[in-house]
Write a protein that holds these residues in place. Structure first.
Motif, PDB file in Angstrom:
ATOM      1  N   ALA A 105      58.295   3.555  39.160  1.00 50.78           N
ATOM      2  CA  ALA A 105      58.394   4.510  38.054  1.00 50.78           C
ATOM      3  C   ALA A 105      57.907   5.884  38.489  1.00 50.78           C
ATOM      4  N   CYS A 106      58.720   6.899  38.248  1.00 50.95           N
ATOM      5  CA  CYS A 106      58.301   8.280  38.498  1.00 50.95           C
ATOM      6  C   CYS A 106      57.429   8.726  37.326  1.00 50.95           C
ATOM      7  N   VAL A 107      56.208   9.194  37.628  1.00 51.16           N
ATOM      8  CA  VAL A 107      55.268   9.563  36.562  1.00 51.16           C
ATOM      9  C   VAL A 107      54.809  11.020  36.662  1.00 51.16           C
ATOM     10  N   GLY A 108      55.328  11.746  37.638  1.00 53.25           N
ATOM     11  CA  GLY A 108      54.968  13.153  37.772  1.00 53.25           C
ATOM     12  C   GLY A 108      56.044  13.910  38.521  1.00 53.25           C
ATOM     13  N   THR A 109      56.291  15.172  38.116  1.00 44.47           N
ATOM     14  CA  THR A 109      57.315  15.990  38.766  1.00 44.47           C
ATOM     15  C   THR A 109      56.789  17.409  38.971  1.00 44.47           C
ATOM     16  N   ALA A 110      57.246  18.040  40.025  1.00 44.06           N
ATOM     17  CA  ALA A 110      56.941  19.448  40.270  1.00 44.06           C
ATOM     18  C   ALA A 110      57.918  19.968  41.309  1.00 44.06           C
ATOM     19  N   GLY A 111      58.379  21.196  41.114  1.00 44.35           N
ATOM     20  CA  GLY A 111      59.306  21.799  42.063  1.00 44.35           C
ATOM     21  C   GLY A 111      58.920  23.234  42.354  1.00 44.35           C
ATOM     22  N   ALA A 112      59.585  23.809  43.321  1.00 38.61           N
ATOM     23  CA  ALA A 112      59.394  25.220  43.651  1.00 38.61           C
ATOM     24  C   ALA A 112      60.709  25.795  44.128  1.00 38.61           C
ATOM     25  N   CYS A 113      60.945  27.063  43.794  1.00 39.08           N
ATOM     26  CA  CYS A 113      62.148  27.782  44.202  1.00 39.08           C
ATOM     27  C   CYS A 113      61.744  28.922  45.119  1.00 39.08           C
ATOM     28  N   SER A 114      62.562  29.202  46.094  1.00 35.14           N
ATOM     29  CA  SER A 114      62.287  30.272  47.053  1.00 35.14           C
ATOM     30  C   SER A 114      62.859  31.583  46.521  1.00 35.14           C
ATOM     31  N   PHE A 115      61.982  32.420  45.975  1.00 35.93           N
ATOM     32  CA  PHE A 115      62.403  33.674  45.357  1.00 35.93           C
ATOM     33  C   PHE A 115      61.943  34.870  46.174  1.00 35.93           C
ATOM     34  N   ARG A 116      62.515  36.032  45.836  1.00 34.08           N
ATOM     35  CA  ARG A 116      61.975  37.331  46.229  1.00 34.08           C
ATOM     36  C   ARG A 116      61.756  38.106  44.937  1.00 34.08           C
ATOM     37  N   MET A 117      60.530  38.538  44.703  1.00 36.91           N
ATOM     38  CA  MET A 117      60.154  39.162  43.443  1.00 36.91           C
ATOM     39  C   MET A 117      59.757  40.610  43.661  1.00 36.91           C
ATOM     40  N   SER A 118      60.179  41.474  42.749  1.00 36.23           N
ATOM     41  CA  SER A 118      59.817  42.884  42.829  1.00 36.23           C
ATOM     42  C   SER A 118      58.349  43.071  42.470  1.00 36.23           C
ATOM     43  N   VAL A 119      57.662  43.938  43.227  1.00 41.87           N
ATOM     44  CA  VAL A 119      56.264  44.266  42.969  1.00 41.87           C
ATOM     45  C   VAL A 119      56.144  45.782  42.860  1.00 41.87           C
ATOM     46  N   PRO A 120      55.022  46.304  42.353  1.00 40.83           N
ATOM     47  CA  PRO A 120      54.871  47.756  42.269  1.00 40.83           C
ATOM     48  C   PRO A 120      55.133  48.434  43.615  1.00 40.83           C
ATOM     49  N   GLY A 121      55.991  49.444  43.582  1.00 39.53           N
ATOM     50  CA  GLY A 121      56.439  50.092  44.802  1.00 39.53           C
ATOM     51  C   GLY A 121      57.867  49.734  45.145  1.00 39.53           C
ATOM     52  N   GLY A 122      58.387  48.636  44.536  1.00 40.92           N
ATOM     53  CA  GLY A 122      59.780  48.265  44.715  1.00 40.92           C
ATOM     54  C   GLY A 122      60.067  47.245  45.783  1.00 40.92           C
ATOM     55  N   ALA A 123      59.068  46.815  46.549  1.00 41.82           N
ATOM     56  CA  ALA A 123      59.310  45.809  47.581  1.00 41.82           C
ATOM     57  C   ALA A 123      59.672  44.478  46.943  1.00 41.82           C
ATOM     58  N   ARG A 181      52.275  45.336  47.994  1.00 44.71           N
ATOM     59  CA  ARG A 181      52.599  46.307  46.955  1.00 44.71           C
ATOM     60  C   ARG A 181      51.980  47.665  47.284  1.00 44.71           C
ATOM     61  N   THR A 182      52.394  48.679  46.546  1.00 45.01           N
ATOM     62  CA  THR A 182      51.777  49.988  46.685  1.00 45.01           C
ATOM     63  C   THR A 182      50.900  50.250  45.463  1.00 45.01           C
ATOM     64  N   TYR A 183      50.199  51.394  45.470  1.00 46.97           N
ATOM     65  CA  TYR A 183      49.218  51.680  44.432  1.00 46.97           C
ATOM     66  C   TYR A 183      49.455  53.077  43.867  1.00 46.97           C
ATOM     67  N   ARG A 184      49.280  53.186  42.564  1.00 44.52           N
ATOM     68  CA  ARG A 184      49.632  54.419  41.862  1.00 44.52           C
ATOM     69  C   ARG A 184      48.798  55.600  42.348  1.00 44.52           C
ATOM     70  N   THR A 185      47.524  55.359  42.643  1.00 44.05           N
ATOM     71  CA  THR A 185      46.621  56.392  43.150  1.00 44.05           C
ATOM     72  C   THR A 185      45.860  55.822  44.343  1.00 44.05           C
ATOM     73  N   PRO A 186      45.292  56.676  45.196  1.00 44.12           N
ATOM     74  CA  PRO A 186      44.521  56.159  46.334  1.00 44.12           C
ATOM     75  C   PRO A 186      43.387  55.247  45.876  1.00 44.12           C
ATOM     76  N   VAL A 187      43.201  54.168  46.602  1.00 42.26           N
ATOM     77  CA  VAL A 187      42.164  53.197  46.260  1.00 42.26           C
ATOM     78  C   VAL A 187      41.483  52.725  47.537  1.00 42.26           C
ATOM     79  N   ASP A 188      40.173  52.570  47.475  1.00 41.06           N
ATOM     80  CA  ASP A 188      39.377  52.011  48.574  1.00 41.06           C
ATOM     81  C   ASP A 188      38.259  51.213  47.919  1.00 41.06           C
ATOM     82  N   VAL A 189      38.480  49.913  47.755  1.00 43.62           N
ATOM     83  CA  VAL A 189      37.569  49.059  46.985  1.00 43.62           C
ATOM     84  C   VAL A 189      37.366  47.739  47.719  1.00 43.62           C
ATOM     85  N   VAL A 190      36.138  47.236  47.678  1.00 37.54           N
ATOM     86  CA  VAL A 190      35.827  45.916  48.229  1.00 37.54           C
ATOM     87  C   VAL A 190      35.742  44.921  47.081  1.00 37.54           C
ATOM     88  N   PHE A 191      36.621  43.915  47.113  1.00 34.27           N
ATOM     89  CA  PHE A 191      36.625  42.866  46.100  1.00 34.27           C
ATOM     90  C   PHE A 191      35.860  41.646  46.600  1.00 34.27           C
TER      91      PHE A 191
END
Length: 424
Positions: A54-72, A327-337
């Protein structure tokens, strides 16, 4: 009881898909829809959990290309068809599938995973954050009027048959031109152009078959298209039909190229006005549009449009460094996360992001942390639609250097709201 997690084979599709259908209420889909999803399935990215036969769990994935800020267009795994049989809940089945899936996404070199959630409370614990919302509306077209830009009357409209290959190709070309301009949109791979055209009669809810109208300029150049249905209804006073908007696309209505409204903005307004004026109808049902969609600024009374917002695209950074560099950034950024990621511990630790509108570098660092958050918050903010400062107000982001949060919030923003045009 022992269960087995393994990749799906084509011979197991029917039972696997039946498990998915049962988890979503047990109503069988049309043969047309079932066949489409089988054609689009990537079997090497489809997982199943079996308890005996009996199959009791399912999951799939699709190979996409998604637009991000900056247009890439960034490779992204589109997580889909996730279900666990009601008989096997709270046994770790979903966690095992998510673990296997994200490990696979990382091995494939995809920095992002995205999904739409039937229940949004499920995926936060696996590092997904709501990165894009959608707007729905029920517009009273009998009372609401449109103020269209000058030049709209010069746009020509014509019905176009959806079974015409030239019409389909034209609509896809317009869609493709729009993709880089809005984060969250998917560059449709071969076969995926069939998804917005899926039209089984059992799913129409009493509405007509899908219809299409093209907008053209005086030279016959197609500027945009709309795909819609009409649901006839009658009341004591006469016709009360509803127009159901499925798709409305122009290349880019936001940027005038000469004084006055752009041709794209005129085409957008002309198509919307057409929907408002269809005979024997008094309402327009908007199923899914960007939260900044222009119709909200053309209507005379937005209250009578009953707009409502809901979560739509959930975003997960699988490789923090690669994702932030993509992605690109709307204004210059230099931050440590300082990033927390218990489910994908390879993302844990400090990352220094240095970027601007031209590009970015994100790498490991031993420098003091300036903003602390989990990968879920990074996913929410990634496409530019959710401000980091809003997440901080909810207690989900901490500022460790004064001014760092404001700097990052502005830099991560997008000129347009992210949006996913259709599910997967």
């Amino acid at each position: 009881m022992t269960t087995e997690l393994r990749t799906l084979s084509p011979a197991e599709w029917d039972g696997w898909y039946g498990t998915l259908e049962r988890a979503f209420g047990g109503l069988a889909e049309s043969a047309e829809e079932r066949a489409l999803w089988r054609d689009l399935a990537e079997f090497d990215r489809s997982l199943g959990v079996w308890d005996g036969e009996a199959c009791v769990g399912t999951a799939g994935a699709c190979s996409f290309r998604m637009s991000v800020p900056g247009g890439a267009l960034v490779p992204a795994a589109g997580v889909t068809m996730v279900s666990v049989a009601a008989t096997h809940r709270r046994r770790g089945v979903l966690t095992r599938m998510m673990r296997r899936q994200l490990d696979d996404v990382r091995e494939r070199g995809e920095a992002l995973a995205v999904l739409t959630a039937s229940e949004p409370a499920i995926y936060g614990r696996f590092g997904y954050g709501v990165g894009a919302f959608e707007t729905r509306a029920e517009i009273d077209t009998a009372r609401v009027h449109l103020a269209v830009p000058d030049g709209t009357d010069g746009v020509r409209l014509r019905y176009a048959p959806l079974d015409d290959e030239t019409v389909r190709q034209t609509c896809e070309e317009i869609y493709a031109r729009a993709v880089p301009g809005r984060p969250g949109m998917l560059a449709r791979q071969p076969g995926w152009e069939r998804v917005p055209l899926l039209d089984p009669e059992m799913d129409r809810g009493g509405a007509s078959a899908l219809q299409c109208v093209l907008a053209e300029d005086a030279d016959g150049t197609v500027l945009g298209f709309v795909r819609f249905r009409v649901q006839p209804q009658w009341g004591p006073a006469g016709a009360e039909g509803v127009v159901v908007l499925e798709d409305l696309e122009v290349a880019d209505p936001r940027v005038p190229r000469s004084p006055g409204a752009s041709k794209d903005a005129q085409a957008y307004a002309a198509l919307l006005r057409f929907l408002f004026g269809i005979d024997l109808t008094s309402a327009l049902r908007v199923r899914s549009r960007p939260v900044d969609d222009a119709w909200q600024h053309l209507v005379s009374d937005v209250r009578r449009c009953a707009p409502r917002q809901r979560d739509w695209l959930h975003v997960r950074l699988v490789d923090v460094g690669a994702a932030l560099e993509a992605r690109t950034y709307r204004t210059p950024v230099d931050v440590v996360f300082e990033v927390q990621d218990a489910f994908c511990p390879w993302n844990e630790g400090r990352w220094r992001l240095v970027g601007d509108a031209k590009g970015a570098v994100c790498s490991r660092t031993a420098d003091p942390a300036e903003v602390a958050l989990s990968v879920r918050e990074l996913g929410a903010a990634y496409l530019g639609g959710v401000p980091l400062v809003s997440l901080a107000a909810a207690g989900r982001v901490r500022e460790l250097r004064e001014g760092a949060l404001a700097e990052a919030t502005v830099a991560f923003g997008s000129d347009v709201a992210p949006w996913l045009p259709h599910g997967f």
